[in-house]
Motif scaffolding. Structure first.
Motif, short mmCIF file in Angstrom:
data_model
loop_
_atom_site.label_atom_id
_atom_site.label_comp_id
_atom_site.label_asym_id
_atom_site.label_seq_id
_atom_site.Cartn_x
_atom_site.Cartn_y
_atom_site.Cartn_z
N ASP A 78 36.54 42.49 37.33
CA ASP A 78 36.76 41.64 38.51
C ASP A 78 37.07 40.18 38.17
O ASP A 78 36.99 39.31 39.04
N GLU A 88 42.91 40.14 39.07
CA GLU A 88 43.50 41.34 39.64
C GLU A 88 45.01 41.16 39.71
O GLU A 88 45.51 40.03 39.86
N GLY A 139 39.92 37.31 40.67
CA GLY A 139 39.19 38.44 41.20
C GLY A 139 37.94 38.02 41.95
O GLY A 139 37.77 36.85 42.30
#
Length: 228
Positions: free
Chosen positions: A192, A195, A215
């Motif tokens: 995360d 992205e 992210g």
């Protein structure tokens, strides 16, 4: 019980990435002591203020920068007996690492204010007034550590950025070149952190590079360690 009068002050280490380098906000002192020397923004705590209020007021008064959107965190407290020639003064230092800061405008007891490359300042221990070289060193180390375990570096990139652009932020703050392939692997494998934006760009030159967005991570695990 014996005691001496004690002054309480707040100093600020305000850092940003400008022109591809980590830079610190400095003021040139317009009053004694150290008149004409560069120093970190800061000043004495007033009777009706807490420490952070003083830090934010001094930032606005000495540099013209609004502190409304600047997150300040305490770095350390400095209380060596001879750190200030005016008497016994204890200072609490605050750090902020913030993108998109404008040019400062000097005010009150600052003759001028400017962004200066951190590497240039740290290379000259006698350049700053008081013990501000030590305070700056501690603040920079804290900022470098923050990039290891937080996604803060992405805030210095455009909304959609390449891994190369993100690497440039890390290299500026850490002050060291990073292996492009190893960095790309670590960033894209950290859960995360970034992205895919579903697009590419050629603004880095060469072949099209994939674009990413920040992210949802608030902490990075595993961390982006400087040792590779």
């Amino acid at each position: 019980m014996d005691f001496v009068p004690l002054g309480l002050a707040a100093d600020l280490v305000i850092l940003t990435v400008r022109d591809g380098a980590l830079q610190v906000l400095l003021i040139r002192r317009g009053i004694t002591p150290y008149q004409g020397r560069w120093a970190l923004p800061g000043g004495f705590v007033r009777p009706d203020e807490d420490l952070e209020q003083t830090a934010r007021r001094e930032l606005a008064e000495e540099t013209g920068l609004s502190s409304d959107r600047i997150h300040l965190e305490q770095v350390a407290t400095y209380g060596a007996p001879a750190r200030d020639p005016r008497g016994r003064v204890v200072s609490v230092a605050y750090l902020a690492l913030v993108p998109d800061l404008p040019a400062p405008v000097a005010g009150t007891d600052a003759a001028s204010a400017s962004w200066v490359a951190v590497g240039e300042v740290l290379a000259d221990p006698g350049r700053l007034a008081f013990d501000h070289h030590r305070i700056l060193s501690d603040g920079v180390e804290r900022a470098r550590a923050k990039l290891e375990y937080s996604p803060l570096a992405a805030a210095f990139c455009p909304p959609e950025f390449t891994i190369s652009e993100l690497r440039g932020v890390y290299e500026a703050v850490w002050g060291t070149p990073l292996d492009p392939r190893n960095f790309h692997r670590k960033v894209t494998k950290t859960p995360d952190f970034v992205e895919s934006a579903g697009a590419t760009t050629t603004r880095d030159g060469g072949r099209p590079a994939q674009l990413f967005r920040r992210g949802t991570a608030t902490t990075l695990y595993p961390p982006m360690t400087r040792g590779g």
